[in-house]
Design a protein around this motif. Sequence first.
Motif, PDB file in Angstrom:
ATOM      1  N   MET A   1      64.361  58.809   4.902  1.00 26.81           N
ATOM      2  CA  MET A   1      64.246  58.803   3.284  1.00 26.81           C
ATOM      3  C   MET A   1      65.189  57.210   2.701  1.00 26.81           C
ATOM      4  O   MET A   1      64.294  57.769   2.253  1.00 26.81           O
ATOM      5  CB  MET A   1      65.349  60.144   3.139  1.00 26.81           C
ATOM      6  CG  MET A   1      64.853  60.294   2.230  1.00 26.81           C
ATOM      7  SD  MET A   1      63.716  61.157   1.702  1.00 26.81           S
ATOM      8  CE  MET A   1      64.257  61.768  -0.265  1.00 26.81           C
ATOM      9  N   TYR A   2      66.301  57.577   3.056  1.00 28.87           N
ATOM     10  CA  TYR A   2      67.043  56.562   1.895  1.00 28.87           C
ATOM     11  C   TYR A   2      65.945  55.175   2.408  1.00 28.87           C
ATOM     12  O   TYR A   2      65.490  53.812   0.537  1.00 28.87           O
ATOM     13  CB  TYR A   2      68.407  55.937   2.948  1.00 28.87           C
ATOM     14  CG  TYR A   2      69.033  55.069   2.050  1.00 28.87           C
ATOM     15  CD1 TYR A   2      69.884  54.829   1.105  1.00 28.87           C
ATOM     16  CD2 TYR A   2      68.766  53.515   2.692  1.00 28.87           C
ATOM     17  CE1 TYR A   2      70.332  54.034   0.787  1.00 28.87           C
ATOM     18  CE2 TYR A   2      69.367  52.766   1.988  1.00 28.87           C
ATOM     19  CZ  TYR A   2      70.236  52.222   0.897  1.00 28.87           C
ATOM     20  OH  TYR A   2      70.935  51.856   0.241  1.00 28.87           O
ATOM     21  N   TRP A   3      65.465  54.373   3.013  1.00 27.51           N
ATOM     22  CA  TRP A   3      64.166  53.411   3.185  1.00 27.51           C
ATOM     23  C   TRP A   3      63.107  53.675   2.504  1.00 27.51           C
ATOM     24  O   TRP A   3      62.765  52.309   1.457  1.00 27.51           O
ATOM     25  CB  TRP A   3      63.746  52.581   4.527  1.00 27.51           C
ATOM     26  CG  TRP A   3      63.169  54.206   5.572  1.00 27.51           C
ATOM     27  CD1 TRP A   3      63.730  54.885   5.979  1.00 27.51           C
ATOM     28  CD2 TRP A   3      61.535  53.763   5.318  1.00 27.51           C
ATOM     29  NE1 TRP A   3      62.620  55.234   6.296  1.00 27.51           N
ATOM     30  CE2 TRP A   3      61.580  54.968   5.977  1.00 27.51           C
ATOM     31  CE3 TRP A   3      60.867  53.258   4.495  1.00 27.51           C
ATOM     32  CZ2 TRP A   3      60.423  55.632   6.302  1.00 27.51           C
ATOM     33  CZ3 TRP A   3      59.154  52.991   4.417  1.00 27.51           C
ATOM     34  CH2 TRP A   3      59.274  54.873   5.995  1.00 27.51           C
ATOM     35  N   LEU A   9      62.131  51.938  -5.020  1.00 27.48           N
ATOM     36  CA  LEU A   9      62.860  50.544  -6.450  1.00 27.48           C
ATOM     37  C   LEU A   9      62.344  50.007  -6.687  1.00 27.48           C
ATOM     38  O   LEU A   9      62.538  48.963  -7.492  1.00 27.48           O
ATOM     39  CB  LEU A   9      64.367  51.001  -6.487  1.00 27.48           C
ATOM     40  CG  LEU A   9      65.414  52.176  -6.280  1.00 27.48           C
ATOM     41  CD1 LEU A   9      66.199  52.524  -5.893  1.00 27.48           C
ATOM     42  CD2 LEU A   9      64.667  52.641  -7.918  1.00 27.48           C
ATOM     43  N   LEU A  10      62.172  49.089  -4.869  1.00 30.44           N
ATOM     44  CA  LEU A  10      61.448  47.271  -5.455  1.00 30.44           C
ATOM     45  C   LEU A  10      60.387  47.362  -5.837  1.00 30.44           C
ATOM     46  O   LEU A  10      59.136  46.797  -6.306  1.00 30.44           O
ATOM     47  CB  LEU A  10      61.456  47.038  -3.397  1.00 30.44           C
ATOM     48  CG  LEU A  10      62.687  46.562  -3.122  1.00 30.44           C
ATOM     49  CD1 LEU A  10      62.345  45.675  -1.529  1.00 30.44           C
ATOM     50  CD2 LEU A  10      63.393  45.095  -4.580  1.00 30.44           C
TER      51      LEU A  10
END
Length: 69
Positions: A1-3, A9-10
């Motif tokens: 999930m974090y990735w 965002l990137l």
Amino acid sequence: MYWKVMIYLLWIILVKPVLLDRSIKACNRAKELHELKAVKKQNIVPPSKDYFFLDIDYSLVKVMFEDII
């Protein structure tokens, strides 16, 4: 999930267009701030003190250098 969040965002950062006028305005503000800080550092003149304080019986006494010499 974090990735997934990091990739999102990137993607936003890389795809979002950078406006030239806003970039120039930000650079000019940073330059002015830097120049103001440099001027403040140059204008600081340490005061020449002809006296000093002594702590005598819980009170400060001002002693002039001329009185000692």
